[in-house]
Write a protein that holds these residues in place. Structure first.
Motif, PDB file in Angstrom:
ATOM      1  N   TYR A 124      30.439  29.583  52.001  1.00  0.00           N
ATOM      2  CA  TYR A 124      30.918  28.193  51.962  1.00  0.00           C
ATOM      3  C   TYR A 124      32.417  28.073  52.163  1.00  0.00           C
ATOM      4  CZ  TYR A 124      26.217  28.233  50.459  1.00  0.00           C
ATOM      5  OH  TYR A 124      24.863  28.489  50.441  1.00  0.00           O
ATOM      6  N   THR A 125      33.191  28.957  51.561  1.00  0.00           N
ATOM      7  CA  THR A 125      34.652  28.857  51.726  1.00  0.00           C
ATOM      8  C   THR A 125      35.212  29.918  52.671  1.00  0.00           C
ATOM      9  OG1 THR A 125      35.218  30.376  49.925  1.00  0.00           O
ATOM     10  CG2 THR A 125      34.862  28.057  49.328  1.00  0.00           C
ATOM     11  N   HIS A 126      34.503  30.983  52.882  1.00  0.00           N
ATOM     12  CA  HIS A 126      35.015  32.110  53.677  1.00  0.00           C
ATOM     13  C   HIS A 126      36.370  32.581  53.168  1.00  0.00           C
ATOM     14  CE1 HIS A 126      31.675  31.628  56.419  1.00  0.00           C
ATOM     15  NE2 HIS A 126      31.909  30.332  56.376  1.00  0.00           N
ATOM     16  N   PHE A 127      36.561  32.432  51.850  1.00  0.00           N
ATOM     17  CA  PHE A 127      37.785  32.924  51.204  1.00  0.00           C
ATOM     18  C   PHE A 127      37.362  34.075  50.296  1.00  0.00           C
ATOM     19  CE2 PHE A 127      41.233  33.041  48.137  1.00  0.00           C
ATOM     20  CZ  PHE A 127      42.356  32.736  48.910  1.00  0.00           C
ATOM     21  N   ASN A 128      37.778  35.272  50.656  1.00  0.00           N
ATOM     22  CA  ASN A 128      37.259  36.470  49.984  1.00  0.00           C
ATOM     23  C   ASN A 128      38.258  37.033  48.976  1.00  0.00           C
ATOM     24  OD1 ASN A 128      35.251  36.050  51.796  1.00  0.00           O
ATOM     25  ND2 ASN A 128      35.555  37.925  52.968  1.00  0.00           N
ATOM     26  N   VAL A 129      37.750  37.264  47.780  1.00  0.00           N
ATOM     27  CA  VAL A 129      38.623  37.751  46.699  1.00  0.00           C
ATOM     28  C   VAL A 129      38.008  39.010  46.080  1.00  0.00           C
ATOM     29  CG1 VAL A 129      39.807  37.126  44.551  1.00  0.00           C
ATOM     30  CG2 VAL A 129      39.261  35.342  46.221  1.00  0.00           C
ATOM     31  N   GLY A 130      38.863  39.965  45.779  1.00  0.00           N
ATOM     32  CA  GLY A 130      38.434  41.172  45.072  1.00  0.00           C
ATOM     33  C   GLY A 130      39.300  41.347  43.837  1.00  0.00           C
ATOM     34  N   ILE A 158      31.393  35.290  44.186  1.00  0.00           N
ATOM     35  CA  ILE A 158      29.997  35.114  44.570  1.00  0.00           C
ATOM     36  C   ILE A 158      29.715  33.615  44.565  1.00  0.00           C
ATOM     37  CG2 ILE A 158      27.596  35.671  44.005  1.00  0.00           C
ATOM     38  CD1 ILE A 158      28.768  38.062  42.317  1.00  0.00           C
ATOM     39  N   GLU A 159      29.539  33.049  45.761  1.00  0.00           N
ATOM     40  CA  GLU A 159      29.360  31.597  45.852  1.00  0.00           C
ATOM     41  C   GLU A 159      27.884  31.219  45.825  1.00  0.00           C
ATOM     42  OE1 GLU A 159      31.775  30.482  49.229  1.00  0.00           O
ATOM     43  OE2 GLU A 159      33.611  30.812  48.055  1.00  0.00           O
ATOM     44  N   ASN A 160      27.662  29.908  45.742  1.00  0.00           N
ATOM     45  CA  ASN A 160      26.297  29.408  45.589  1.00  0.00           C
ATOM     46  C   ASN A 160      26.176  28.075  46.326  1.00  0.00           C
ATOM     47  OD1 ASN A 160      24.156  27.755  43.976  1.00  0.00           O
ATOM     48  ND2 ASN A 160      23.845  29.881  43.377  1.00  0.00           N
ATOM     49  N   CYS A 198      34.159  33.462  40.308  1.00  0.00           N
ATOM     50  CA  CYS A 198      35.352  34.100  40.874  1.00  0.00           C
ATOM     51  C   CYS A 198      35.288  35.622  40.684  1.00  0.00           C
ATOM     52  CB  CYS A 198      36.602  33.600  40.177  1.00  0.00           C
ATOM     53  SG  CYS A 198      37.026  31.904  40.537  1.00  0.00           S
ATOM     54  N   ALA A 199      36.063  36.313  41.493  1.00  0.00           N
ATOM     55  CA  ALA A 199      36.125  37.778  41.427  1.00  0.00           C
ATOM     56  C   ALA A 199      36.554  38.264  40.044  1.00  0.00           C
ATOM     57  CB  ALA A 199      37.104  38.283  42.484  1.00  0.00           C
ATOM     58  N   GLU A 200      37.543  37.596  39.477  1.00  0.00           N
ATOM     59  CA  GLU A 200      38.075  38.033  38.180  1.00  0.00           C
ATOM     60  C   GLU A 200      37.007  37.965  37.100  1.00  0.00           C
ATOM     61  OE1 GLU A 200      39.322  35.902  40.332  1.00  0.00           O
ATOM     62  OE2 GLU A 200      41.472  35.604  40.121  1.00  0.00           O
ATOM     63  N   ARG A 201      36.271  36.834  37.082  1.00  0.00           N
ATOM     64  CA  ARG A 201      35.239  36.692  36.041  1.00  0.00           C
ATOM     65  C   ARG A 201      34.091  37.664  36.271  1.00  0.00           C
ATOM     66  NH1 ARG A 201      33.665  31.010  36.331  1.00  0.00           N
ATOM     67  NH2 ARG A 201      35.234  30.845  37.966  1.00  0.00           N
ATOM     68  N   ALA A 213      44.005  43.640  38.850  1.00  0.00           N
ATOM     69  CA  ALA A 213      44.589  43.422  40.183  1.00  0.00           C
ATOM     70  C   ALA A 213      43.688  42.444  40.934  1.00  0.00           C
ATOM     71  CB  ALA A 213      44.673  44.742  40.944  1.00  0.00           C
ATOM     72  N   VAL A 214      44.323  41.490  41.624  1.00  0.00           N
ATOM     73  CA  VAL A 214      43.579  40.464  42.367  1.00  0.00           C
ATOM     74  C   VAL A 214      44.109  40.410  43.792  1.00  0.00           C
ATOM     75  CG1 VAL A 214      42.877  38.031  42.408  1.00  0.00           C
ATOM     76  CG2 VAL A 214      43.484  39.102  40.225  1.00  0.00           C
ATOM     77  N   VAL A 215      43.175  40.454  44.756  1.00  0.00           N
ATOM     78  CA  VAL A 215      43.573  40.322  46.170  1.00  0.00           C
ATOM     79  C   VAL A 215      42.674  39.288  46.816  1.00  0.00           C
ATOM     80  CG1 VAL A 215      44.372  42.713  46.357  1.00  0.00           C
ATOM     81  CG2 VAL A 215      42.029  42.177  46.960  1.00  0.00           C
ATOM     82  N   TYR A 273      49.078  35.844  48.143  1.00  0.00           N
ATOM     83  CA  TYR A 273      49.107  36.151  46.717  1.00  0.00           C
ATOM     84  C   TYR A 273      48.071  35.233  46.084  1.00  0.00           C
ATOM     85  CZ  TYR A 273      53.382  38.855  47.177  1.00  0.00           C
ATOM     86  OH  TYR A 273      54.301  39.804  47.513  1.00  0.00           O
ATOM     87  N   CYS A 274      47.000  35.792  45.605  1.00  0.00           N
ATOM     88  CA  CYS A 274      45.888  34.989  45.098  1.00  0.00           C
ATOM     89  C   CYS A 274      46.030  34.800  43.598  1.00  0.00           C
ATOM     90  CB  CYS A 274      44.569  35.674  45.456  1.00  0.00           C
ATOM     91  SG  CYS A 274      43.166  34.697  44.997  1.00  0.00           S
ATOM     92  N   SER A 275      46.266  33.561  43.207  1.00  0.00           N
ATOM     93  CA  SER A 275      46.543  33.256  41.809  1.00  0.00           C
ATOM     94  C   SER A 275      45.247  32.901  41.085  1.00  0.00           C
ATOM     95  CB  SER A 275      47.521  32.076  41.798  1.00  0.00           C
ATOM     96  OG  SER A 275      47.972  31.824  40.521  1.00  0.00           O
ATOM     97  N   PRO A 276      44.936  33.559  39.980  1.00  0.00           N
ATOM     98  CA  PRO A 276      43.685  33.285  39.264  1.00  0.00           C
ATOM     99  C   PRO A 276      43.565  31.812  38.866  1.00  0.00           C
ATOM    100  CG  PRO A 276      44.742  35.249  38.378  1.00  0.00           C
ATOM    101  CD  PRO A 276      45.714  34.641  39.338  1.00  0.00           C
ATOM    102  N   CYS A 277      42.371  31.262  38.982  1.00  0.00           N
ATOM    103  CA  CYS A 277      42.140  29.853  38.627  1.00  0.00           C
ATOM    104  C   CYS A 277      42.230  29.676  37.111  1.00  0.00           C
ATOM    105  CB  CYS A 277      40.795  29.385  39.167  1.00  0.00           C
ATOM    106  SG  CYS A 277      39.400  29.912  38.162  1.00  0.00           S
ATOM    107  N   GLY A 278      42.262  28.437  36.673  1.00  0.00           N
ATOM    108  CA  GLY A 278      42.402  28.135  35.250  1.00  0.00           C
ATOM    109  C   GLY A 278      41.250  28.676  34.417  1.00  0.00           C
TER     110      GLY A 278
END
Ligand code: THU
Length: 139
Positions: free
Chosen positions: A23-29, A45-47, A55-58, A76-78, A89-94
């Motif tokens: 859906y977003t084609h925005f990839n995070v690791g 992992i989108e739905n 999100c990747a972090e969670r 580490a987040v990319v 620079y991918c900033s973790p969401c709230g």
């Protein structure tokens, strides 16, 4: 504990390849380092219903906590658009910051990286000041 930032970023970069983002084609690791030196990786992992997306972090935190690990040193987040030449620079969401706050002490490090050599390091209070945490309920 000595944190090898480059090593952790390497794990995050490789996990980013597992992102499921139709859906977003925005990839995070993400790569989460436990206090005893283990690494737990995660991707976003989108739905189709959108809100169940994770999100990747969670993903990384929930993998670790579900394995009984609750003491952490760094993450580490990319991230960046699929197929882009350079990462952001991918900033973790709230929501992810709040999940960090449940398990992490003030010295927990958040590494936002564009590559193994280009990264910024923050502590949890820097990215989530005046946080509402377990001590507000459990004291
Ligand atoms: N996303 C993450 O996985 N981590 C972040 O730090 C920011 C955003 C994901 C959520 C969604 O799948 C996509 O990136 C675009 O927001």
């Amino acid at each position: 504990m000595e944190i090898n930032y480059q090593e952790l970023i390497k794990y995050a970069l490789s996990m980013r390849k597992m992102s499921y983002t139709p859906y977003t084609h925005f990839n995070v690791g993400a790569a989460l380092l436990s206090a005893d030196g283990r690494v737990f990786t995660g991707c976003n992992i989108e739905n189709a219903a959108l809100t169940p997306s994770n999100c990747a972090e969670r993903t990384a935190f929930f993998k670790a906590v579900s394995e009984g690990v609750k003491d952490f040193a760094a993450i580490a987040v990319v991230g960046g658009p699929e197929g882009a030449d350079e990462l952001l620079y991918c900033s973790p969401c709230g929501v992810c910051r709040q999940v960090m706050s449940e398990f992490c002490h003030d010295d927990f490090k958040i590494i936002m990286a564009k590559s193994e050599d280009e990264y910024k390091v923050y502590t949890l209070p820097e990215i989530l000041p005046e946080r509402f945490g377990p001590s507000d309920l459990l004291s």
